[in-house]
Design a protein around this motif. Structure first.
Motif, mmCIF file in Angstrom:
data_model
loop_
_atom_site.group_PDB
_atom_site.id
_atom_site.type_symbol
_atom_site.label_atom_id
_atom_site.label_comp_id
_atom_site.label_asym_id
_atom_site.label_seq_id
_atom_site.Cartn_x
_atom_site.Cartn_y
_atom_site.Cartn_z
ATOM 1 N N TRP A 76 12.182 -9.136 -17.751
ATOM 2 C CA TRP A 76 13.411 -8.367 -17.895
ATOM 3 C C TRP A 76 13.410 -7.549 -19.185
ATOM 4 C CZ3 TRP A 76 16.744 -7.283 -14.223
ATOM 5 C CH2 TRP A 76 16.790 -8.106 -13.099
ATOM 6 N N ILE A 77 12.574 -7.913 -20.135
ATOM 7 C CA ILE A 77 12.475 -7.142 -21.381
ATOM 8 C C ILE A 77 12.101 -5.699 -21.076
ATOM 9 C CG2 ILE A 77 11.050 -6.844 -23.444
ATOM 10 C CD1 ILE A 77 10.990 -9.873 -23.719
ATOM 11 N N PHE A 78 11.168 -5.505 -20.172
ATOM 12 C CA PHE A 78 10.711 -4.158 -19.848
ATOM 13 C C PHE A 78 11.641 -3.464 -18.858
ATOM 14 C CE2 PHE A 78 6.989 -6.513 -21.232
ATOM 15 C CZ PHE A 78 6.488 -5.657 -22.201
ATOM 16 N N LEU A 79 12.322 -4.242 -18.029
ATOM 17 C CA LEU A 79 13.251 -3.643 -17.070
ATOM 18 C C LEU A 79 14.500 -3.101 -17.748
ATOM 19 C CD1 LEU A 79 12.929 -6.192 -14.124
ATOM 20 C CD2 LEU A 79 11.906 -3.913 -14.319
ATOM 21 N N PHE A 107 7.420 6.938 -19.275
ATOM 22 C CA PHE A 107 7.731 5.751 -20.068
ATOM 23 C C PHE A 107 8.482 4.721 -19.227
ATOM 24 C CE2 PHE A 107 9.737 3.164 -23.302
ATOM 25 C CZ PHE A 107 8.806 3.140 -24.324
ATOM 26 N N THR A 108 9.421 5.194 -18.404
ATOM 27 C CA THR A 108 10.200 4.289 -17.565
ATOM 28 C C THR A 108 9.325 3.628 -16.505
ATOM 29 O OG1 THR A 108 12.133 5.725 -17.897
ATOM 30 C CG2 THR A 108 12.245 4.116 -16.116
ATOM 31 N N CYS A 165 -3.211 -1.799 -19.669
ATOM 32 C CA CYS A 165 -3.195 -0.478 -19.015
ATOM 33 C C CYS A 165 -1.771 0.082 -18.963
ATOM 34 C CB CYS A 165 -3.772 -0.572 -17.612
ATOM 35 S SG CYS A 165 -5.552 -0.881 -17.565
ATOM 36 N N ALA A 166 -0.809 -0.775 -18.612
ATOM 37 C CA ALA A 166 0.578 -0.326 -18.546
ATOM 38 C C ALA A 166 1.098 0.056 -19.927
ATOM 39 C CB ALA A 166 1.456 -1.418 -17.931
ATOM 40 N N ARG A 167 0.738 -0.708 -20.948
ATOM 41 C CA ARG A 167 1.170 -0.384 -22.313
ATOM 42 C C ARG A 167 0.525 0.917 -22.802
ATOM 43 N NH1 ARG A 167 5.323 -1.908 -25.155
ATOM 44 N NH2 ARG A 167 4.167 -2.229 -27.089
ATOM 45 N N SER A 168 -0.719 1.170 -22.390
ATOM 46 C CA SER A 168 -1.364 2.429 -22.766
ATOM 47 C C SER A 168 -0.631 3.613 -22.161
ATOM 48 C CB SER A 168 -2.825 2.426 -22.311
ATOM 49 O OG SER A 168 -3.556 1.385 -22.940
ATOM 50 N N LEU A 169 -0.202 3.471 -20.905
ATOM 51 C CA LEU A 169 0.582 4.532 -20.271
ATOM 52 C C LEU A 169 1.910 4.726 -20.990
ATOM 53 C CD1 LEU A 169 1.001 6.571 -18.023
ATOM 54 C CD2 LEU A 169 1.819 4.717 -16.550
ATOM 55 N N ILE A 189 8.166 -0.449 -15.906
ATOM 56 C CA ILE A 189 8.189 -1.222 -14.660
ATOM 57 C C ILE A 189 6.827 -1.865 -14.409
ATOM 58 C CG2 ILE A 189 8.489 -1.068 -12.157
ATOM 59 C CD1 ILE A 189 10.446 1.215 -12.638
ATOM 60 N N LEU A 190 5.752 -1.101 -14.659
ATOM 61 C CA LEU A 190 4.402 -1.643 -14.482
ATOM 62 C C LEU A 190 4.152 -2.809 -15.437
ATOM 63 C CD1 LEU A 190 2.296 1.623 -14.035
ATOM 64 C CD2 LEU A 190 2.997 -0.005 -12.268
ATOM 65 N N CYS A 191 4.678 -2.722 -16.658
ATOM 66 C CA CYS A 191 4.544 -3.841 -17.606
ATOM 67 C C CYS A 191 5.213 -5.096 -17.043
ATOM 68 C CB CYS A 191 5.173 -3.477 -18.953
ATOM 69 S SG CYS A 191 4.222 -2.324 -19.963
ATOM 70 N N SER A 192 6.391 -4.922 -16.445
ATOM 71 C CA SER A 192 7.113 -6.076 -15.909
ATOM 72 C C SER A 192 6.409 -6.671 -14.698
ATOM 73 C CB SER A 192 8.534 -5.661 -15.520
ATOM 74 O OG SER A 192 8.537 -4.823 -14.381
ATOM 75 N N LEU A 193 5.617 -5.868 -13.987
ATOM 76 C CA LEU A 193 4.909 -6.341 -12.801
ATOM 77 C C LEU A 193 3.519 -6.885 -13.118
ATOM 78 C CD1 LEU A 193 5.835 -3.461 -10.296
ATOM 79 C CD2 LEU A 193 6.867 -5.740 -10.449
ATOM 80 N N SER A 194 3.083 -6.789 -14.360
ATOM 81 C CA SER A 194 1.731 -7.205 -14.733
ATOM 82 C C SER A 194 1.555 -8.705 -14.548
ATOM 83 C CB SER A 194 1.447 -6.831 -16.190
ATOM 84 O OG SER A 194 1.510 -5.436 -16.375
#
Length: 481
Positions: free
Chosen positions: A179-182, A99-100, A117-121, A104-109
């Motif tokens: 920063w929301i995802f970080l 999840f963590t 893809c990041a949200r699916s993970l 990070i992948l969501c923030s880098l999208s």
């Protein structure tokens, strides 16, 4: 979760020795609940800013929400089996780590496909995180500490839901939405350290055979249904394919339910659907209402920003009124259920929620702030009253030997209803925008009216479905008149 899972051997742990550390154990599991619930609500107010970064529309980002919920619903039924097969602590730690990292992948999208893809993970990890965390707590805690401990665990989840919208709005307005995802990074790292330090290594247990056929049918049905609805809403040239995928998903879902009814040990036990109160609160009126409440979850932040021109931070503060109505009514919810009974509460809260949602059709930029706040507060209160009654009624008549299957089905059904409601909202917004201006289908204030109307109708139809319940429904848990 089965009784055998709850009362199983603790492996290397001595349960009596762990009793003094129950609060620390509950705090660890509560960290996962907080992170998941914060993540579910914090991005709602940042959708317009994220859409700008991805060069798409805010409505298109509904796919980022539904992909998370879809992954969660697909894997959730298998979470108990996976924990038993590989060890609950190991799976819990991997879930927090996954999840963590996904955050990070969501923030880098940099594009919508990457974000989806990041949200699916994240959804896959979330499906393991909260259920397995709850399983770890139940296995390592004495019975005398269960009620207090579970209350301690769920409280941070409610806090995460409460503070998510204003935090998301604050970050989107005055900083970068990434920063929301970080935010999940320090929370996840702290959770991993605490799990490693305080939770013993639970041995894997003997498990029943995995229902692979049921899992595949469930995954195929849910995936095709939700992806088909999204294609209907977002891809003008692919709407026929979307309709075909949606129908295929429904067919696979029907086959999955047929399979669950026939096999001896299915992935999801549907036998509780033969109980009238469970069927009404979970599958019949309950499903329609849960689709209805997904409308404001997705639409209200967009309506306040795109429709009324508020900033993300102002939107987050306004959404707090919706949540305060939800929390405030809980003070008298128990009394109301005892005084009026489940049937009456369900009917009137269903129609009430529909009425307040429908009233947003008349809201525009000249509407007073007080009236908007009242509608948000009242709709939140009606939502809370309905969901609290549904949560108590659906298990009121379920015997203990059917509780595991009932809880699993109710959890999956809840997530599916939410995903369908969000996808349906996006579809209606896009269809309304295209109907108004096919060449430039940008969502404007008037395009929100059909979505609010459909949400109100779903809630009202749910209220009608509750008329079939007997007046004494759920009386054994409410002790009402």
């Amino acid at each position: 979760m089965s009784d055998s899972q709850i009362h199983s051997d603790h492996g290397q742990a001595d349960p009596k020795a762990l009793a003094p550390g129950t609060r620390a154990l509950a705090l660890i599991v509560a960290t996962a609940f907080f992170m998941e619930n914060l993540d579910l609500t914090v991005i709602a107010t940042a959708l317009p800013q994220m859409a700008e970064a991805f060069a798409t529309t805010p409505v298109a980002l509904s796919l980022g929400l539904t992909s998370y919920i879809l992954a969660l619903a697909i894997v959730l039924p298998a979470s108990g089996w996976i924990a038993d097969r590989w060890g609950a602590r190991r799976v819990f730690m991997l879930a927090i780590l996954g999840f963590t990292l996904a955050s990070i992948l969501c923030s880098l999208s940099t594009s919508l496909p990457q974000f989806v893809c990041a949200r699916s993970l994240q959804g896959l990890s979330g499906a393991m995180m909260s259920p397995v965390g709850r399983l770890v707590f139940l296995r390592l805690t004495d019975k005398k500490d269960l009620v207090r401990g579970m209350n301690f665990i769920t409280a941070p989840g409610l806090i995460g839901t409460l503070i998510g919208p204003p935090i998301g709005g604050l970050i989107a307005t005055y900083a970068d939405w990434r920063w929301i995802f970080l935010l999940n990074l320090p929370i996840g790292l702290i959770g991993l350290i605490l799990v490693r330090r305080f939770i013993p290594d639970l041995k894997p247990e003997a498990t029943r055979a995995f229902d692979l056929t049921g899992f595949c049918l469930n995954a195929l049905g849910l995936g095709c249904l939700l992806f088909g609805v999204d294609l209907l809403g977002h891809a003008q040239g692919l709407r026929m394919y979307g309709a075909g995928l949606g129908l295929f998903g429904l067919a696979m879902g029907w086959l999955a339910m047929r399979h669950y009814r026939r096999v001896e040990k299915p992935l999801v036990d549907l036998s509780a659907l033969d109980i009238p109160t469970f069927a009404a609160a979970t599958f019949q009126g309950g499903s329609l209402f849960r689709m209805a409440i997904a409308v404001p979850i997705f639409v209200l932040p967009l309506f306040l920003q795109v429709g009324l021109g508020l900033s993300a931070f102002e939107t987050g503060i306004m959404i707090l009124a919706h949540t305060f109505g939800d929390v405030g009514i809980k003070v008298i919810t128990t009394w109301m259920m005892k005084r009026f009974g489940f049937r009456t509460i369900l009917i009137f809260s269903g129609f009430g929620f529909g009425l307040f949602v429908a009233a947003f059709v008349g809201v525009d930029r000249q509407t007073s702030l007080g009236l908007i706040l009242f509608l948000l507060l009242a709709s939140g209160a009606a939502r809370s009253l309905q969901l609290t009654a549904l949560a108590a009624l659906q298990f009121a008549d379920v015997p203990k030997d059917q509780m595991t299957g009932a809880v699993t089905y109710a959890s999956v059904n809840q997530h599916v209803n939410r995903a369908v409601g969000i996808a349906l909202s996006a579809l209606l917004l896009n269809l309304s925008a295209a109907w108004r201006d096919l060449a430039h289908p940008n969502v404007q204030l008037e395009d929100f009216a059909p979505t609010f109307i459909v949400g109100a109708l779903l809630a009202a139809i749910a209220g009608v479905r509750y008329l079939a319940l007997p007046r004494t429904a759920g009386q054994n848990v409410s002790k009402g008149r």
